[in-house]
Structure formats: C-alpha cells, structure tokens
Design an enzyme around this catalytic site. Structure first.
Site, PDB file in Angstrom:
ATOM      1  N   GLU A  82      35.938 -62.876 -87.504  1.00 37.51           N
ATOM      2  CA  GLU A  82      36.602 -62.026 -88.456  1.00 37.51           C
ATOM      3  C   GLU A  82      34.823 -61.765 -89.410  1.00 37.51           C
ATOM      4  O   GLU A  82      34.397 -60.640 -89.869  1.00 37.51           O
ATOM      5  CB  GLU A  82      37.081 -63.040 -89.439  1.00 37.51           C
ATOM      6  CG  GLU A  82      37.691 -62.136 -90.759  1.00 37.51           C
ATOM      7  CD  GLU A  82      36.820 -63.158 -91.348  1.00 37.51           C
ATOM      8  OE1 GLU A  82      37.008 -63.483 -92.753  1.00 37.51           O
ATOM      9  OE2 GLU A  82      38.771 -64.286 -91.706  1.00 37.51           O
ATOM     10  N   HIS A  83      33.848 -62.758 -88.875  1.00 36.96           N
ATOM     11  CA  HIS A  83      32.741 -62.607 -89.686  1.00 36.96           C
ATOM     12  C   HIS A  83      31.762 -61.534 -88.928  1.00 36.96           C
ATOM     13  O   HIS A  83      31.673 -60.154 -89.035  1.00 36.96           O
ATOM     14  CB  HIS A  83      31.720 -63.778 -90.127  1.00 36.96           C
ATOM     15  CG  HIS A  83      32.100 -64.375 -91.011  1.00 36.96           C
ATOM     16  ND1 HIS A  83      31.648 -65.028 -91.940  1.00 36.96           N
ATOM     17  CD2 HIS A  83      33.197 -64.993 -91.520  1.00 36.96           C
ATOM     18  CE1 HIS A  83      32.342 -65.551 -92.917  1.00 36.96           C
ATOM     19  NE2 HIS A  83      32.921 -65.955 -92.457  1.00 36.96           N
TER      20      HIS A  83
ATOM     21  N   HIS B  58      37.659 -66.924 -86.816  1.00 32.67           N
ATOM     22  CA  HIS B  58      36.927 -67.182 -87.695  1.00 32.67           C
ATOM     23  C   HIS B  58      35.588 -66.288 -87.312  1.00 32.67           C
ATOM     24  O   HIS B  58      34.977 -65.601 -88.860  1.00 32.67           O
ATOM     25  CB  HIS B  58      36.804 -68.762 -88.434  1.00 32.67           C
ATOM     26  CG  HIS B  58      36.189 -68.232 -89.869  1.00 32.67           C
ATOM     27  ND1 HIS B  58      35.198 -69.609 -90.203  1.00 32.67           N
ATOM     28  CD2 HIS B  58      36.504 -67.938 -90.964  1.00 32.67           C
ATOM     29  CE1 HIS B  58      35.226 -69.027 -91.516  1.00 32.67           C
ATOM     30  NE2 HIS B  58      35.488 -68.238 -92.072  1.00 32.67           N
TER      31      HIS B  58
ATOM     32  N   GLU C  21      30.274 -71.607 -95.768  1.00 28.06           N
ATOM     33  CA  GLU C  21      31.258 -70.600 -96.208  1.00 28.06           C
ATOM     34  C   GLU C  21      32.847 -73.137 -96.119  1.00 28.06           C
ATOM     35  O   GLU C  21      32.852 -72.825 -97.021  1.00 28.06           O
ATOM     36  CB  GLU C  21      32.184 -70.072 -95.029  1.00 28.06           C
ATOM     37  CG  GLU C  21      33.562 -69.668 -95.694  1.00 28.06           C
ATOM     38  CD  GLU C  21      34.404 -69.167 -95.136  1.00 28.06           C
ATOM     39  OE1 GLU C  21      35.344 -67.924 -95.509  1.00 28.06           O
ATOM     40  OE2 GLU C  21      33.366 -68.483 -94.592  1.00 28.06           O
TER      41      GLU C  21
END
Length: 469
Positions: free
Chosen positions: A93-94, A90, A170
C-alpha cells in the site's frame, strides 16, 4: 429499484436506478476487470477507488517448495520456495505511491495537489483500496494516475528500504496509542490463530523481516486484471469511465484480450474459530485503562447483520444507548464507552469498549457484561427499537451525501456481499427487524466464548470475577 440486486461475476453489463435517482452501472470486461459507477444527480465531484480483494489475512508465511502445490497461494499463484509475506499488503500500500516508470513519487503527489484533490489508500483484512476524490473535470487524471500506480509500480529497492523505516514509525505511533493496541489484542484474543486475528499493518518483526522479493511476489500474484475492481461515485459518466480505465491499463501493457473470469468471492460462511485467550493484559503506566470485551460475531453476509446494527445501536451505539447511559451518565465511570460489530467473509467479532481509571476497570467490565446479559435475557423495548431504527435510517441517509461513502459501498458490494442494496432496500431491511430478532441475536452472541483485552496499569487478577462469570 425493488430489493437488492445480485452482481454475478459472469454478467457483462448491469444498469439500475437506485434511490434518489442515482444511476448505478456495472461492466465486467473480458479480462475480468470490474467497473462500477454511481452517478449522483447534481454532484460536481467524484470519488474513485481501485480495489483488490486481498488484505492482511491473505499473506503467506514462509513456504517451502515441498509445501507448495500447483495452484497454491493467494488466488492460485503457483509458487516455488517463498519467504514470508507477512506485512506485504501494508508494505505494498505504501510502495505503490513511490513511483512507476513514467511517474516519480513527487509526480503522483503533485498530480492531486495541484487540482485540490485528495488521494490515499487503505489496507483492510480482506481488501486493499487506492482512492482519490477530485472535481469532475479531473476524473480522467485520477484514473490515469491510480491505474499507473496499480499496474506499474516499480517497487524500487532504495524506496523499499526507506519505506520500511516509515512503516516502522507508523507502527510505533500505533503502539503508543492504547486504543490501537487494545483493538489488536482483542482480535487476537477472540479469533486466535485465524488469519483475521493478525494485525493489518504487520508487526515490527514481520516488517523488518519481509524482503522486497516477497512483496514483489505478493504484487504479481494479486494485482492482475481479474483482481481489479474500479468504483466511482458522484459526477461520472459510466461509458467514459470504462474507456478511461481501458486506455489506462492498456497503456501499462496489461493483457486485456485474453479472457479471464473475475476472481471468485470468498465463501460467506462461518469458519471454525478457536479463542486465542480469555484475557490479554498489556501493562502500561497510563493514567487511564482501556478495556474491551469481545465475542465471536457475524460474517459479513449474514442475514442478521441488519439486526446486529439495531442491537448495537441500542446497546452501545450512541448517547442514548444502554452502555453510555449506565456507565457514563449514571455512574460517571468513563468518558468513552461504546460497542461495535466487525464482519468478514468467514468470521466476525462483537466488541464493547470503555476507557476508565485503572481502579474502576473491573467494575466497568462487570457493568458492560451485565448490560449485555440483560439484553440477551430480556431483549429491548419497542421504544428502543423505534429509536434505533430512527438513528440508523437517519445516519444512513446522511452518510450518502458523501461520494466517498457511495464509492466504498460499491466496492464492498462487489467484493464482499455480491449484491447491491440501495438506501431504500436498507431501510426495508431495517424496518423488518423485530424486538424478538434482537433478543435472539444477543442470546446467540453471548453464548460464545468471552475474551477480554486491556491496556493500562492493570493486573490479570483485576478481571478475575469477569472471567469467571
């Protein structure tokens, strides 16, 4: 096209005409890069995805030098002592949007904004995809930018720390959403210690703990030529696409002349799963309780997956479904109620959901379970079967009006199933499902261990009768 078409990893070129006269082509480059396209007649836009078959399940925990053999790690990375990589997928991905040696984060954003394009990424449990949708004339730009991000991210240390805060926000946003929370808790309850039971985005603790070095190692281990799958659907010329991809990754310094076999697909067979818990309660003073019941489900390549689609349609897949009619329409106990199936390479989950008043949580849970038990014992009617087939065939056809869906279908076909099945083949499989197939599958699913997850002003005792049933 007659039947599904296999996608062997050692087949350099493949071409076929799919339903609707769409031209599907696939090239496997000597470096192991796989490029798939679906040219749709009349399309003026294209959706492109850069995929890697690595998701949250592939993250390593803390590994000591004594624990690591040559070839250990995701896709065979030999490793020395490594910190935990939980949350790396994750995080990565950012970070791939945060700049390369040739583009800043703003440059990447402007490239798509100034042409009216869309770009984003998704992290799954078994893959990650970076994608964009643009006009046909802007496809070369999209290939160039996504390839630059994929091959040449710098993972700047300052950006890393900034993004740590963004990801924590998030996660906080997701933690405020009871639907997100109950979904995560159900996976943990059904799948236990299996890697698929871990949350995709990581946790506050893992995101705070993971280091840039750990994420960098995750990047080096899994973002290589023979990991890369490029899929494009819409207005696309395959030969031009292949040339664009080669030029883009060659410009990044990737070694393309050294032969490499694409990474092997995951084995499509069920792994042993030990239930994490029978009941998981997250007590919160919300006005509404959200309740999910779940069983171990089917793997993604199971031949019964079309039967599961029919079962789900009849049971909880629409406004005419049994759950909707019984719980919402007849009794007014819930606004949202449905069922779903999720399948992965070696495990799956079948679940049902309802949002209701806390005082009705026990009754709603009992009703969901009773309806599933009835389906497993008595099956479905011929009329329900016909209605489900109509719903599924129509929704499948309508979804393919969108190049995003076609692009994703190519990616999942290459990474997960190892075969391409067009709309006609999907409809043929759907037509072959019988009422007996559905009843037998329901009986098989309900024979598994039941888990319950709930969020709201609830106590464990609320579900005593359901757990004991």
């Amino acid at each position: 096209m007659n039947g599904a078409v296999a996608l062997p990893l050692d087949l350099p070129e493949l071409s076929l005409t799919a339903s609707g006269d769409a031209l599907v082509r696939r090239s496997v480059l000597p470096s192991g890069i796989r490029i798939l396209s679906e040219r749709v007649p009349g399309a003026r836009s294209a959706t492109i995805g850069f995929w890697v078959a690595v998701g949250s399940r592939d993250e390593l925990g803390a590994v000591s030098a004594a624990d690591v053999r040559d070839g250990a790690g995701a896709h065979g990375l030999a490793a020395a002592a490594l910190p935990s990589r939980f949350g790396s997928t994750h995080f990565l991905e950012h970070l791939l949007f945060k700049g390369t040696p040739g583009r800043t984060a703003l440059d990447i954003a402007v490239a798509f904004d100034e042409v009216g394009g869309e770009h984003n990424a998704l992290t799954g449990k078994e893959y990650t995809c970076y994608y964009a949708k643009v006009q046909d004339r802007d496809l070369p730009m999209a290939v160039s930018v996504l390839a630059d991000m994929f091959t040449s991210s710098v993972l700047d240390a300052a950006e890393f720390e900034n993004e740590r805060g963004v990801i924590l926000e998030e996660l906080a946003m997701a933690d405020d959403d009871p639907n997100d929370v109950v979904g995560e808790r159900l996976f943990e309850a059904v799948l236990g210690d299996h890697p698929l039971g871990r949350p995709i985005g990581g946790t506050n603790d893992t995101i705070r703990a993971v280091t840039r070095d750990a994420v960098w190692q995750h990047y080096l281990a899994n973002y290589r030529p023979n990991d890369l799958v490029v899929t494009v659907a819409g207005a696309v010329d395959h030969d031009e696409l292949v040339a664009l991809v080669i030029a883009a990754v060659d410009g990044a310094g990737w070694e393309l002349t050294k032969p490499a076999r694409p990474v092997e697909r995951r084995l499509g067979s069920s792994a042993p799963v030990t239930r994490g818990s029978a009941l998981s309660i997250t007590n919160r003073p919300n006005e509404q309780a959200v309740v999910m019941l779940g069983y171990p489900g089917l793997v993604a390549t199971d031949d019964r997956r079309t039967t599961l689609s029919v079962l789900n349609s009849v049971f909880g897949g629409g406004m005419s479904s049994r759950l909707f009619q019984e719980i919402r329409e007849k009794r007014g106990l819930a606004y949202s109620v449905y069922s779903y199936g999720a399948g992965y390479s070696d495990a799956g989950l079948f679940g049902m959901y309802a949002g209701c008043s806390p005082k009705n949580a026990a009754q709603v849970s009992e009703l969901m379970l009773a309806e599933f038990d009835l389906l497993a014992r008595d099956g479905i009617s011929v009329g329900e079967l016909a209605r489900a087939k109509g719903q599924l065939s129509g929704s499948a056809a309508l979804s393919l009006e969108d190049s995003d869906t076609r692009m994703s279908r190519l990616g999942r076909s290459e990474i997960t199933t190892g075969e391409f099945a067009d709309l006609d083949e999907g409809l043929r499989r759907l037509d072959a499902v019988t009422v007996d197939d559905v009843q037998q599958l329901a009986a098989s699913l309900i024979a598994g261990s039941l888990s319950i997850a709930a969020v709201g002003a609830l106590e464990a005792s609320t579900f005593d009768r359901v757990v004991q049933s």
